[in-house]
Design a protein around this motif. Structure first.
Motif, mmCIF file in Angstrom:
data_model
loop_
_atom_site.group_PDB
_atom_site.id
_atom_site.type_symbol
_atom_site.label_atom_id
_atom_site.label_comp_id
_atom_site.label_asym_id
_atom_site.label_seq_id
_atom_site.Cartn_x
_atom_site.Cartn_y
_atom_site.Cartn_z
ATOM 1 N N SER A 292 0.754 -1.178 -0.126
ATOM 2 C CA SER A 292 -0.018 0.169 0.049
ATOM 3 C C SER A 292 0.690 1.307 0.102
ATOM 4 N N ARG A 305 -3.822 3.921 -0.935
ATOM 5 C CA ARG A 305 -4.299 3.155 -2.067
ATOM 6 C C ARG A 305 -3.423 1.690 -1.823
ATOM 7 N N CYS A 326 -0.592 1.471 -7.495
ATOM 8 C CA CYS A 326 -1.291 2.285 -6.392
ATOM 9 C C CYS A 326 -1.259 3.654 -6.850
#
Ligand code: TTP
Ligand code: MG
Length: 357
Positions: A292, A305, A326
């Motif tokens: 992430s 994200r 991401c």
């Protein structure tokens, strides 16, 4: 005839007696028999609280967390000593080594206590307890108290029942006779706040708590804690020993010296952070299924994200690819970025990779 419950466990809890004070008495035997209080800098005219008091000093009403000044008023002739954490930690390590010699299935819960799962040991409860007490005494000259029970909750209660130098074997059939008359605060997880709430409901003993219907507790304390209280009052605790600490994630983040809006710079930083995170991940012997990205905008709004993979990955290239996918989902247009972070989670332990000879 049915065989005894095959899932019945034997859990042992060890807790040292007046630990910090006992270590001090051991290295300075002239303290023996005198009230000794350990806390802060050892000066009772200064601010600070009592870490522990030996059993002599406890007779004056001195206990852990009491202000040192109050302790002094209660017993001015007590000997006040500063906390020498290093010395206690070193004795603690010797104690844990004795315990690990009995079984590797140990949960280390603090400087002076631990749980052992002795279910699979051939020796009886008494034999194991005697062996531990003798081993600890031989290594440190100190005494401990031991509780043995079908679970952690009861084992901890049991180790406290016959202090000092105690041994209490607590069986399921003892719950009504021995657990129910106890004050509710003896149950792990009941702090002063819950105690107050329960007393308002006229519940001051574990037995009275056990008389309350599950629904009433859930309604008053919520599902998780309400169910916990319902079961704890019955001596039920299925929680396993946590035998060693496992990391949940690895992460790195950085704050830009000046808020950044250039995509190239942000991407380069993400790549650098990824390299550092992967180095931690692989170095500690893990692979990850989740990557992430954290972005904090100049106005402090923070977003994350995340991407997941079906199989755990540990290759830098692959983790960077996930971090970039991401990044693609972050709205950067015309915005300044204050901080960026990369995290890998959903970890899986990987077999140790042997380095080429
Ligand atoms: P405890 O096991 O709670 O206390 P104890 O070992 O001194 O006495 P007992 O015989 O009743 O087990 O805590 C272990 C050590 O942790 C204790 O010696 C000092 C430290 N401690 C603090 O520093 N602050 C605290 O509030 C408590 C409770 C303990
Ligand atoms: Mg103790």
């Amino acid at each position: 005839m049915t065989s005894p419950n095959p899932s019945r466990r034997r859990i042992l809890h060890v807790d040292m007696d007046a630990f910090f004070a006992a270590v001090e008495e051991k290295r300075n035997p002239s303290l023996k028999g005198k009230p000794v209080v350990i806390g802060g800098s050892g000066d009772p005219s200064q601010r600070g609280v009592v870490s522990t008091a030996n059993y002599e000093a406890r007779k004056y009403g001195i206990y852990s967390s009491l202000p040192l000044r109050t302790a002094y008023k209660l017993c001015p002739r007590a000997i006040f000593l500063p906390v020498d954490y290093e010395a206690y930690a070193s004795v603690s390590r010797r104690i844990k080594a004795v315990l690990l010699n009995v079984t590797p299935v140990m949960e280390d819960v603090g400087i002076d206590e631990a749980y052992l799962d002795i279910t699979d040991q051939a020796d009886s409860d008494e034999e194991i307890a005697r062996k531990i007490k003798a081993g600890i005494f031989e290594q440190t000259g100190l005494t401990c108290s031991i509780g043995i029970a079908p679970n952690k909750l009861l084992a901890k209660i049991a180790s406290d029942m016959e202090k000092p130098d105690g041994l209490t074997i607590f069986r399921e059939e003892d719950i009504e006779r021995r657990l129910w008359p106890m004050a509710i605060r003896k149950l792990y997880g009941i702090g002063p706040k819950t105690e107050e709430h329960l007393k308002a409901m006229e519940v001051d003993t574990v037995g009275k708590l056990a008389a309350l219907p599950r629904e009433a507790l859930v309604q008053r304390f919520g599902s998780s804690y309400g169910n916990y209280l319902y079961e704890a009052a019955r001596g039920i605790d299925e929680s396993p020993l946590v035998t060693r600490w496992e990391p949940k994630s690895f992460s790195r983040e950085t704050t830009f010296q000046v808020d950044e809006k250039d995509w190239q710079s942000i991407a380069r930083t993400v790549a650098e952070l990824t390299r550092e995170v992967v180095s931690d991940l692989v170095g500690k012997g893990y692979a990850a299924r989740n990557v992430s990205l954290k972005i904090r905008y100049s106005d402090f709004r923070t977003i994350t994200r995340a991407c997941s993979t079906a199989t755990a990955v540990m290759e830098e290239e692959e983790i960077r690819r996930l971090a970039f996918s991401c990044l693609k989902r972050v709205d950067l247009k015309g915005r300044k970025i204050r901080l960026v972070g990369v995290r890998v989670g959903s970890l899986e332990k990987i077999a140790k990779i042997s380095s080429p000879v």
